[in-house]
Design a protein around this motif. Sequence first.
Motif, PDB file in Angstrom:
ATOM      1  N   THR A  10       0.846  -1.185   0.000  1.00 41.36           N
ATOM      2  CA  THR A  10       0.000   0.000   0.000  1.00 41.36           C
ATOM      3  C   THR A  10       0.879   1.231   0.000  1.00 41.36           C
ATOM      4  O   THR A  10       1.989   1.231   0.531  1.00 41.36           O
ATOM      5  CB  THR A  10      -0.922   0.026   1.222  1.00 41.36           C
ATOM      6  OG1 THR A  10      -0.131  -0.004   2.400  1.00 41.36           O
ATOM      7  CG2 THR A  10      -1.881  -1.158   1.211  1.00 41.36           C
ATOM      8  N   MET A  13      -1.530   8.229   0.474  1.00 40.83           N
ATOM      9  CA  MET A  13      -2.206   9.101  -0.467  1.00 40.83           C
ATOM     10  C   MET A  13      -1.279  10.249  -0.826  1.00 40.83           C
ATOM     11  O   MET A  13      -0.552  10.782   0.003  1.00 40.83           O
ATOM     12  CB  MET A  13      -3.489   9.653   0.151  1.00 40.83           C
ATOM     13  CG  MET A  13      -4.529   8.587   0.456  1.00 40.83           C
ATOM     14  SD  MET A  13      -5.328   7.966  -1.017  1.00 40.83           S
ATOM     15  CE  MET A  13      -6.390   9.359  -1.373  1.00 40.83           C
ATOM     16  N   THR A  14      -1.314  10.641  -2.090  1.00 46.16           N
ATOM     17  CA  THR A  14      -0.507  11.764  -2.547  1.00 46.16           C
ATOM     18  C   THR A  14      -1.422  12.949  -2.801  1.00 46.16           C
ATOM     19  O   THR A  14      -2.357  12.851  -3.588  1.00 46.16           O
ATOM     20  CB  THR A  14       0.241  11.396  -3.838  1.00 46.16           C
ATOM     21  OG1 THR A  14       1.087  10.293  -3.558  1.00 46.16           O
ATOM     22  CG2 THR A  14       1.079  12.563  -4.326  1.00 46.16           C
ATOM     23  N   ASN A  36       3.758   6.999  -6.922  1.00 47.44           N
ATOM     24  CA  ASN A  36       3.044   7.874  -6.007  1.00 47.44           C
ATOM     25  C   ASN A  36       1.769   8.387  -6.679  1.00 47.44           C
ATOM     26  O   ASN A  36       1.795   8.827  -7.831  1.00 47.44           O
ATOM     27  CB  ASN A  36       3.917   9.066  -5.605  1.00 47.44           C
ATOM     28  CG  ASN A  36       5.095   8.655  -4.741  1.00 47.44           C
ATOM     29  OD1 ASN A  36       5.093   7.573  -4.152  1.00 47.44           O
ATOM     30  ND2 ASN A  36       6.108   9.502  -4.685  1.00 47.44           N
ATOM     31  N   GLY A  37       0.671   8.344  -5.935  1.00 48.03           N
ATOM     32  CA  GLY A  37      -0.601   8.791  -6.486  1.00 48.03           C
ATOM     33  C   GLY A  37      -1.407   7.673  -7.114  1.00 48.03           C
ATOM     34  O   GLY A  37      -2.505   7.906  -7.622  1.00 48.03           O
ATOM     35  N   TRP A  38      -0.876   6.448  -7.071  1.00 43.90           N
ATOM     36  CA  TRP A  38      -1.553   5.281  -7.647  1.00 43.90           C
ATOM     37  C   TRP A  38      -1.692   4.191  -6.584  1.00 43.90           C
ATOM     38  O   TRP A  38      -0.906   4.135  -5.630  1.00 43.90           O
ATOM     39  CB  TRP A  38      -0.768   4.733  -8.837  1.00 43.90           C
ATOM     40  CG  TRP A  38      -0.641   5.683  -9.989  1.00 43.90           C
ATOM     41  CD1 TRP A  38       0.254   6.716 -10.102  1.00 43.90           C
ATOM     42  CD2 TRP A  38      -1.416   5.689 -11.178  1.00 43.90           C
ATOM     43  NE1 TRP A  38       0.086   7.370 -11.295  1.00 43.90           N
ATOM     44  CE2 TRP A  38      -0.930   6.766 -11.986  1.00 43.90           C
ATOM     45  CE3 TRP A  38      -2.469   4.914 -11.664  1.00 43.90           C
ATOM     46  CZ2 TRP A  38      -1.473   7.073 -13.233  1.00 43.90           C
ATOM     47  CZ3 TRP A  38      -3.006   5.199 -12.907  1.00 43.90           C
ATOM     48  CH2 TRP A  38      -2.514   6.271 -13.671  1.00 43.90           C
ATOM     49  N   ARG A  39      -2.669   3.304  -6.789  1.00 43.31           N
ATOM     50  CA  ARG A  39      -2.887   2.197  -5.855  1.00 43.31           C
ATOM     51  C   ARG A  39      -3.410   0.993  -6.631  1.00 43.31           C
ATOM     52  O   ARG A  39      -4.019   1.131  -7.685  1.00 43.31           O
ATOM     53  CB  ARG A  39      -3.900   2.593  -4.787  1.00 43.31           C
ATOM     54  CG  ARG A  39      -5.260   2.980  -5.368  1.00 43.31           C
ATOM     55  CD  ARG A  39      -6.242   3.460  -4.316  1.00 43.31           C
ATOM     56  NE  ARG A  39      -7.474   3.960  -4.920  1.00 43.31           N
ATOM     57  CZ  ARG A  39      -8.482   3.189  -5.320  1.00 43.31           C
ATOM     58  NH1 ARG A  39      -8.422   1.866  -5.173  1.00 43.31           N
ATOM     59  NH2 ARG A  39      -9.564   3.721  -5.863  1.00 43.31           N
ATOM     60  N   THR A  69      -5.704   5.583  -9.959  1.00 42.92           N
ATOM     61  CA  THR A  69      -5.325   6.850  -9.352  1.00 42.92           C
ATOM     62  C   THR A  69      -6.004   7.006  -8.002  1.00 42.92           C
ATOM     63  O   THR A  69      -7.129   6.542  -7.791  1.00 42.92           O
ATOM     64  CB  THR A  69      -5.727   8.035 -10.253  1.00 42.92           C
ATOM     65  OG1 THR A  69      -7.133   7.991 -10.498  1.00 42.92           O
ATOM     66  CG2 THR A  69      -4.982   8.000 -11.572  1.00 42.92           C
ATOM     67  N   ASP A  70      -5.300   7.660  -7.082  1.00 41.79           N
ATOM     68  CA  ASP A  70      -5.921   7.967  -5.798  1.00 41.79           C
ATOM     69  C   ASP A  70      -7.052   8.968  -5.968  1.00 41.79           C
ATOM     70  O   ASP A  70      -8.050   8.920  -5.261  1.00 41.79           O
ATOM     71  CB  ASP A  70      -4.880   8.553  -4.833  1.00 41.79           C
ATOM     72  CG  ASP A  70      -3.835   7.531  -4.410  1.00 41.79           C
ATOM     73  OD1 ASP A  70      -4.168   6.335  -4.379  1.00 41.79           O
ATOM     74  OD2 ASP A  70      -2.696   7.932  -4.111  1.00 41.79           O
ATOM     75  N   ARG A  71      -6.896   9.865  -6.909  1.00 38.98           N
ATOM     76  CA  ARG A  71      -7.897  10.897  -7.156  1.00 38.98           C
ATOM     77  C   ARG A  71      -8.971  10.417  -8.121  1.00 38.98           C
ATOM     78  O   ARG A  71      -8.757   9.478  -8.888  1.00 38.98           O
ATOM     79  CB  ARG A  71      -7.237  12.142  -7.753  1.00 38.98           C
ATOM     80  CG  ARG A  71      -6.594  13.073  -6.737  1.00 38.98           C
ATOM     81  CD  ARG A  71      -6.337  14.420  -7.386  1.00 38.98           C
ATOM     82  NE  ARG A  71      -7.571  14.991  -7.955  1.00 38.98           N
ATOM     83  CZ  ARG A  71      -7.598  16.014  -8.808  1.00 38.98           C
ATOM     84  NH1 ARG A  71      -6.465  16.567  -9.200  1.00 38.98           N
ATOM     85  NH2 ARG A  71      -8.747  16.462  -9.262  1.00 38.98           N
ATOM     86  N   THR A  72     -10.116  11.085  -8.076  1.00 35.60           N
ATOM     87  CA  THR A  72     -11.174  10.844  -9.048  1.00 35.60           C
ATOM     88  C   THR A  72     -11.309  12.063  -9.945  1.00 35.60           C
ATOM     89  O   THR A  72     -10.905  13.174  -9.584  1.00 35.60           O
ATOM     90  CB  THR A  72     -12.516  10.557  -8.358  1.00 35.60           C
ATOM     91  OG1 THR A  72     -12.890  11.684  -7.556  1.00 35.60           O
ATOM     92  CG2 THR A  72     -12.422   9.307  -7.498  1.00 35.60           C
ATOM     93  N   PHE A 185     -12.183   7.107 -10.785  1.00 36.96           N
ATOM     94  CA  PHE A 185     -10.722   7.075 -10.965  1.00 36.96           C
ATOM     95  C   PHE A 185     -10.333   6.648 -12.374  1.00 36.96           C
ATOM     96  O   PHE A 185     -11.153   6.159 -13.155  1.00 36.96           O
ATOM     97  CB  PHE A 185     -10.061   6.175  -9.918  1.00 36.96           C
ATOM     98  CG  PHE A 185     -10.587   4.751  -9.858  1.00 36.96           C
ATOM     99  CD1 PHE A 185     -10.359   3.847 -10.880  1.00 36.96           C
ATOM    100  CD2 PHE A 185     -11.297   4.319  -8.740  1.00 36.96           C
ATOM    101  CE1 PHE A 185     -10.820   2.540 -10.820  1.00 36.96           C
ATOM    102  CE2 PHE A 185     -11.775   3.017  -8.651  1.00 36.96           C
ATOM    103  CZ  PHE A 185     -11.533   2.131  -9.701  1.00 36.96           C
TER     104      PHE A 185
END
Length: 446
Positions: A10, A13-14, A36-39, A69-72, A185
């Motif tokens: 894991t 979060m970025t 970074n910024g991905w999961r 991506t961590d973001r949507t 995402f």
Amino acid sequence: MKFVLTCLMTLPMTAGLAHAAGDSEWQSLFDGKTLNGWRIANGAAKYEVIDGAIVGTTTAGSPNSFLATDRTFSDFVLEFEAKQTVGPTNSGVQFRSQSKPEIMQGRVHGPQMDLDPSERQWTGGLYDEAMSGWWYPGTLNPQPGLYKFNEWNQIRIEALGPSMRTWVNGQLSAYVLDATYTDGFIALQVHSIDQPDEAGRQIHWRNLRIREHPSASPGEATIFVRNTLPNDLSEVERKQGWQLLWDGTSTTGWRSAKGEPFPTHGWRIKDGELIITGGRGGDVVTEKTFGAFELQLDFKLTPGANSGIKYYVGDYGTGDALGLEYQLLDDERHPDAKQGTDGDRTLASLYDIQPRGRLMSNVGIAPKVGEWQHARIVAGADGTIEHWLNGVKVLAFKRGSEDFQRRVAASKFKDIANFGQLEQGRILLQDHGDEVRFRSIKIRAL
């Protein structure tokens, strides 16, 4: 430099995304060095950073894997380069996608642009992952040889409101209007594999950048537009010459095939659907006649239902509204599917004259009773006719050809002079006594 991420790791979060140098409108989704910024979302495939690219590797025994991506994101333009090496394998990029514990135990689902170096070459097609299946298979806009295996390919995905478009190496590949997903995402897919010897195949992505809330692009395209919005006529469709053949609310433009006003029983309009109720109200036809045209509509069959879309309809001197028929049928339950010759009474066949080809089994393409399906008829000025079902051409013939005349002579229409060869005719929806629903009935002159 190599950075490895598996499903057992894991990452924190970025916050935010770095702006791409020299272009303040674009944001980088990948720094070229780390993940970074991905999961990881689903699956056990390995994702790593090699030489400035994210590399995913197929893994035996793993379901579809996704690096998300961590973001949507909601409205955006996404650009990246993609390359597949070692061996051809299906892949894709999700966008506006979801993974929620309460939905299929967290399985990733939502829109996906396909990356497909196989013989079918459906790269650029749009797929609703784990849900409704294909919206826009590569059959709707064939681009053989456009996507290059073992080379970097330029990819662009645009999502603005219900409009979703894709480009492969500068060529518009797919155009879909669908309102199911508004945000989610972005995820890079490593597809599951069927055979252990397919393990180790790789997909590379680099130069991933995104521009959020961009200005709307011109609503123009020469390719087919798949619009799933009920009874909607988009700007791009209008420019292509499409018209609504049914307005979604009234009987305007339609009447009984017997020459009378629209039937007072056996049909009803509800929630934007034109419904045959099973009450034997009789067939209905358009008030206008058509020569060369392209027709499309959505239809939904009930179990065991029989209906049809007839075109070039006229009385042929018999007093009946006869014409060529795109068969609508529940092949599994209705006995008509086993009658006729060589399956020429099955779904999407030219009724009693010519059978459709073999159907694909892909999700969203294979017929499914009780769900909306898409029919399309292309009738050219030169007499060529095509029947399409759920985005795939399943039948082609030419009116007046030797083969066509031979088939008609062996059909139930053998004694009708010049059957199917009118220059103009009406469109007919057949009431066969079963409940069938229609919507999004559109036509354009060719």
